[in-house]
Scaffold this active site. Structure first.
Site, PDB file in Angstrom:
ATOM      1  NE  ARG A  38      -4.113  -1.816   2.138  1.00 34.72           N
ATOM      2  CZ  ARG A  38      -4.141  -3.068   2.548  1.00 34.72           C
ATOM      3  NH1 ARG A  38      -3.078  -3.591   3.113  1.00 34.72           N
ATOM      4  NH2 ARG A  38      -5.204  -3.797   2.378  1.00 34.72           N
ATOM      5  CG  ASP A  39       3.620   4.305   1.669  1.00 34.77           C
ATOM      6  OD1 ASP A  39       3.633   5.031   0.650  1.00 34.77           O
ATOM      7  OD2 ASP A  39       4.018   4.704   2.777  1.00 34.77           O
ATOM      8  CB  ILE A  40       5.270   0.428  -3.705  1.00 36.65           C
ATOM      9  CG1 ILE A  40       4.693  -0.895  -3.223  1.00 36.65           C
ATOM     10  CG2 ILE A  40       6.549   0.215  -4.512  1.00 36.65           C
ATOM     11  CD1 ILE A  40       5.591  -1.693  -2.343  1.00 36.65           C
ATOM     12  NE  ARG A  41       5.769   6.843   0.598  1.00 34.59           N
ATOM     13  CZ  ARG A  41       6.185   7.746   1.472  1.00 34.59           C
ATOM     14  NH1 ARG A  41       6.920   8.766   1.076  1.00 34.59           N
ATOM     15  NH2 ARG A  41       5.857   7.646   2.736  1.00 34.59           N
TER      16      ARG A  41
END
Length: 139
Positions: A38-41
């Site tokens: 949910r927070d790939i960066r």
């Protein structure tokens, strides 16, 4: 490692290992639901001194909820359907991975609604860019 310019091979290796981690994670089920990041960066990919990527930042938003400023900033990595209704899925993780591929290739943060594939412009190789485009198919 700060300030070290990565080679194309190192960038491809990092992207491949993050992709492998996502595939592994997406195969896991908890209470009959698939696990998603949910927070790939880039901020959630730490590199060891041997350039081994480690994914961090697993679903903190579910517990704390994003603030409006953080939410606006993080939208640059979100799939369009997540921006519209905040729904998440394996596909939204894959789309975010495509944005991460842009960051790995260019060393730049994405711009919301920009043509990331065009901006990436085959910096590493055509196959890398083609995979990035498949991941970003909805962008």
């Amino acid at each position: 490692m700060v300030g070290k310019e990565l080679t194309s091979l190192e960038k491809i290796t990092i992207a491949r290992k993050v992709a492998d981690a996502l595939v592994y994670m997406h195969d896991i089920k908890v209470d009959a639901k698939r696990v998603m990041h949910r927070d790939i960066r880039v901020a959630n990919v730490l590199l060891t001194d041997k350039l081994e990527p480690m994914l961090t930042g697993f679903e903190l938003w579910a517990y704390y909820g994003p603030t409006s400023a953080a939410e606006e900033s993080i939208k640059r990595w979100w799939a369009p359907e997540r921006i519209l209704n905040f729904e998440t899925s394996q596909e939204t993780d894959v789309c975010s991975f495509g944005v991460l591929m842009y960051e790995i290739s260019t060393g730049k943060e994405p711009e919301l609604s920009a043509d990331l594939v065009g901006l990436e412009g085959n910096r590493i190789c055509a196959k890398y860019t083609a995979l990035m485009q498949k991941c970003l198919h909805r962008y």
